[in-house]
Design an enzyme around this catalytic site. Structure first.
Site, PDB file in Angstrom:
ATOM      1  N   GLN A  15       0.846  -1.200   0.000  1.00  0.00           N
ATOM      2  CA  GLN A  15       0.000   0.000   0.000  1.00  0.00           C
ATOM      3  C   GLN A  15       0.875   1.242   0.000  1.00  0.00           C
ATOM      4  O   GLN A  15       0.373   2.354  -0.094  1.00  0.00           O
ATOM      5  CB  GLN A  15      -0.875   0.026   1.254  1.00  0.00           C
ATOM      6  CG  GLN A  15      -1.791  -1.156   1.377  1.00  0.00           C
ATOM      7  CD  GLN A  15      -2.399  -1.245   2.772  1.00  0.00           C
ATOM      8  OE1 GLN A  15      -3.345  -0.526   3.084  1.00  0.00           O
ATOM      9  NE2 GLN A  15      -1.881  -2.118   3.600  1.00  0.00           N
ATOM     10  N   ASP A  19       6.132   4.779  -1.392  1.00  0.00           N
ATOM     11  CA  ASP A  19       7.490   5.309  -1.188  1.00  0.00           C
ATOM     12  C   ASP A  19       8.580   4.584  -1.977  1.00  0.00           C
ATOM     13  O   ASP A  19       9.750   4.972  -1.920  1.00  0.00           O
ATOM     14  CB  ASP A  19       7.836   5.285   0.302  1.00  0.00           C
ATOM     15  CG  ASP A  19       7.678   3.898   0.938  1.00  0.00           C
ATOM     16  OD1 ASP A  19       7.865   2.876   0.239  1.00  0.00           O
ATOM     17  OD2 ASP A  19       7.377   3.827   2.143  1.00  0.00           O
ATOM     18  N   HIS A  23      -1.427   1.326  -4.334  1.00  0.00           N
ATOM     19  CA  HIS A  23      -1.799   2.741  -4.141  1.00  0.00           C
ATOM     20  C   HIS A  23      -0.893   3.677  -4.934  1.00  0.00           C
ATOM     21  O   HIS A  23      -0.846   4.872  -4.670  1.00  0.00           O
ATOM     22  CB  HIS A  23      -1.769   3.107  -2.650  1.00  0.00           C
ATOM     23  CG  HIS A  23      -2.886   2.470  -1.882  1.00  0.00           C
ATOM     24  ND1 HIS A  23      -2.927   2.411  -0.512  1.00  0.00           N
ATOM     25  CD2 HIS A  23      -4.024   1.845  -2.300  1.00  0.00           C
ATOM     26  CE1 HIS A  23      -4.030   1.785  -0.123  1.00  0.00           C
ATOM     27  NE2 HIS A  23      -4.705   1.431  -1.190  1.00  0.00           N
ATOM     28  N   CYS A  39      -0.710  20.380 -21.978  1.00  0.00           N
ATOM     29  CA  CYS A  39      -2.071  20.928 -21.963  1.00  0.00           C
ATOM     30  C   CYS A  39      -2.295  22.014 -20.909  1.00  0.00           C
ATOM     31  O   CYS A  39      -3.400  22.552 -20.810  1.00  0.00           O
ATOM     32  CB  CYS A  39      -3.078  19.786 -21.758  1.00  0.00           C
ATOM     33  SG  CYS A  39      -3.119  19.185 -20.059  1.00  0.00           S
TER      34      CYS A  39
HETATM   35  P1  NAD Z   1      -1.755   2.699   8.856  1.00  0.00           P
HETATM   36  O1  NAD Z   1      -1.065   3.960   9.262  1.00  0.00           O
HETATM   37  O2  NAD Z   1      -3.223   2.667   8.858  1.00  0.00           O
HETATM   38  O3  NAD Z   1      -1.265   1.524   9.804  1.00  0.00           O
HETATM   39  C1  NAD Z   1       0.086   1.302  10.045  1.00  0.00           C
HETATM   40  C2  NAD Z   1       0.199   0.158  11.041  1.00  0.00           C
HETATM   41  O4  NAD Z   1       1.574  -0.146  11.158  1.00  0.00           O
HETATM   42  C3  NAD Z   1      -0.323   0.513  12.426  1.00  0.00           C
HETATM   43  O5  NAD Z   1      -1.263  -0.470  12.828  1.00  0.00           O
HETATM   44  C4  NAD Z   1       0.933   0.474  13.309  1.00  0.00           C
HETATM   45  O6  NAD Z   1       0.705  -0.134  14.557  1.00  0.00           O
HETATM   46  C5  NAD Z   1       1.886  -0.386  12.509  1.00  0.00           C
HETATM   47  N1  NAD Z   1       3.286  -0.016  12.664  1.00  0.00           N
HETATM   48  C6  NAD Z   1       3.850   1.224  12.718  1.00  0.00           C
HETATM   49  N2  NAD Z   1       5.187   1.130  12.797  1.00  0.00           N
HETATM   50  C7  NAD Z   1       5.481  -0.222  12.814  1.00  0.00           C
HETATM   51  C8  NAD Z   1       6.688  -0.953  12.875  1.00  0.00           C
HETATM   52  N3  NAD Z   1       7.880  -0.357  12.965  1.00  0.00           N
HETATM   53  N4  NAD Z   1       6.604  -2.304  12.849  1.00  0.00           N
HETATM   54  C9  NAD Z   1       5.398  -2.950  12.793  1.00  0.00           C
HETATM   55  N5  NAD Z   1       4.238  -2.293  12.750  1.00  0.00           N
HETATM   56  C10 NAD Z   1       4.270  -0.935  12.740  1.00  0.00           C
HETATM   57  O7  NAD Z   1      -1.159   2.283   7.427  1.00  0.00           O
HETATM   58  P2  NAD Z   1      -1.775   1.396   6.249  1.00  0.00           P
HETATM   59  O8  NAD Z   1      -2.553   0.279   6.810  1.00  0.00           O
HETATM   60  O9  NAD Z   1      -0.671   1.153   5.314  1.00  0.00           O
HETATM   61  O10 NAD Z   1      -2.820   2.365   5.544  1.00  0.00           O
HETATM   62  C11 NAD Z   1      -2.484   3.711   5.341  1.00  0.00           C
HETATM   63  C12 NAD Z   1      -2.580   4.247   3.952  1.00  0.00           C
HETATM   64  O11 NAD Z   1      -1.675   5.340   3.890  1.00  0.00           O
HETATM   65  C13 NAD Z   1      -2.164   3.375   2.840  1.00  0.00           C
HETATM   66  O12 NAD Z   1      -3.135   3.536   1.886  1.00  0.00           O
HETATM   67  C14 NAD Z   1      -0.839   3.952   2.279  1.00  0.00           C
HETATM   68  O13 NAD Z   1      -0.946   4.092   0.886  1.00  0.00           O
HETATM   69  C15 NAD Z   1      -0.748   5.313   2.845  1.00  0.00           C
HETATM   70  N6  NAD Z   1       0.552   5.694   3.436  1.00  0.00           N
HETATM   71  C16 NAD Z   1       1.725   5.317   2.854  1.00  0.00           C
HETATM   72  C17 NAD Z   1       2.934   5.643   3.432  1.00  0.00           C
HETATM   73  C18 NAD Z   1       4.218   5.185   2.755  1.00  0.00           C
HETATM   74  O14 NAD Z   1       4.252   5.018   1.547  1.00  0.00           O
HETATM   75  N7  NAD Z   1       5.280   4.953   3.511  1.00  0.00           N
HETATM   76  C19 NAD Z   1       2.983   6.369   4.615  1.00  0.00           C
HETATM   77  C20 NAD Z   1       1.756   6.773   5.192  1.00  0.00           C
HETATM   78  C21 NAD Z   1       0.553   6.409   4.584  1.00  0.00           C
END
Ligand code: NAD
Length: 242
Positions: free
Chosen positions: A102, A105, A120, A149
């Site tokens: 998802q 990055d 995503h 455009c």
């Molecule tokens: P989320 O923020 O909803 O959930 C992240 C989960 O990761 C949390 O439950 C948290 O407890 C856990 N977490 C945090 N750090 C951790 C670690 N070091 N080790 C293990 N677990 C850890 O993220 P999601 O479910 O990916 O959904 C969020 C949406 O936001 C996605 O659609 C994504 O595209 C986008 N997003 C992407 C990025 C990125 O590309 N790095 C960053 C932020 C959001």
């Protein structure tokens, strides 16, 4: 006790013929990229419903542009960590067949994984909202309009309310349908339709979860690590190499 869990995970990965990994923002926090829903995550600073939408492109481009420029610049210095490296090593060694992410990055790609489904999108894939023509990160950062455009430039991420890229999503579903083991890492499993992917494993394969906080699907997993992704993947890798 904990050592035994790492050993079990290692055995499950080695035994499974087809292993697929599903990652979320939590795998990138150890590279210095904040997630959305943890304490201190991005949503506490910005309102995604105002910013991460196509409406914002037309009605508040300045703020939209500022938000994604900051995200792009913040990625400059971010590197994959040892957890990403472990996933890349597993793919090279034939232990892992696909990564569905998802994240926008591109850290899995930087680490060396090849078979990646970025459901995503990718923040670096800049294009024109109007004519869909490709552009560059530099052009976006300089806040220029589309050369073809004159339309507004935007990052190649799926904004709220937009459909997922269909081919990539279908490919991701097919990977999960083939999987004997699904390893889910760093996702709150609150975003739909991604949180439907683990349900495709029901009654078929095994599932491991590495996530610091509970998810609504915890009961479906055979093994759960409520720990940091990088450290856990490293410990499992040590057991695999024994
Ligand atoms: P989320 O923020 O909803 O959930 C992240 C989960 O990761 C949390 O439950 C948290 O407890 C856990 N977490 C945090 N750090 C951790 C670690 N070091 N080790 C293990 N677990 C850890 O993220 P999601 O479910 O990916 O959904 C969020 C949406 O936001 C996605 O659609 C994504 O595209 C986008 N997003 C992407 C990025 C990125 O590309 N790095 C960053 C932020 C959001």
């Amino acid at each position: 006790m904990q050592q035994e869990k790492y050993r079990r995970a290692a055995a499950m990965i080695k035994e499974a013929e087809y292993v697929v990994v599903l990652t979320g923002a939590g795998i990138s926090t150890e590279s210095g990229i904040p997630d959305f829903r943890s304490k201190g995550g991005l949503w506490q600073e910005y309102d995604p419903m105002t910013l991460a939408t196509t409406r914002a492109i037309y009605e508040n481009y300045s703020l939209f542009h500022q938000f994604y420029s900051e995200r792009l610049k913040a990625l400059w210095d971010c590197k994959p960590h040892r957890g990403h490296d472990v996933l890349a090593a597993w793919e090279r060694e034939g232990l892992l067949q696909a990564v569905i992410t998802q994240n926008i990055d591109a850290l899995h790609e930087k680490a060396g994984n090849k078979n990646i489904y970025e459901i995503h999108g990718n923040i670096m894939g800049i294009y024109c909202q109007q004519c869909k023509g490709e552009s560059s990160v530099n052009a976006f950062l300089q806040k220029t309009s589309c050369q073809a455009c004159g339309g507004p430039l935007r990052p190649g991420v799926v904004l709220f309310g937009e459909a997922l890229p269909q081919k990539i999503w279908e490919g991701a579903m097919q990977e999960v349908e083939r999987a004997h083991l699904l390893l889910v890492i760093g996702t709150s499993l609150q975003v739909s339709p991604v949180n439907q992917l683990p349900l495709l494993m029901a009654g078929r394969g095994r599932m491991i979860l590495i996530n610091q906080e509970p998810t609504p699907l915890d009961d479906s997993f055979h093994l759960i690590f409520k720990e940091k992704a990088g450290e856990t993947l490293w410990r499992i890798q040590e057991r695999i190499q024994e």
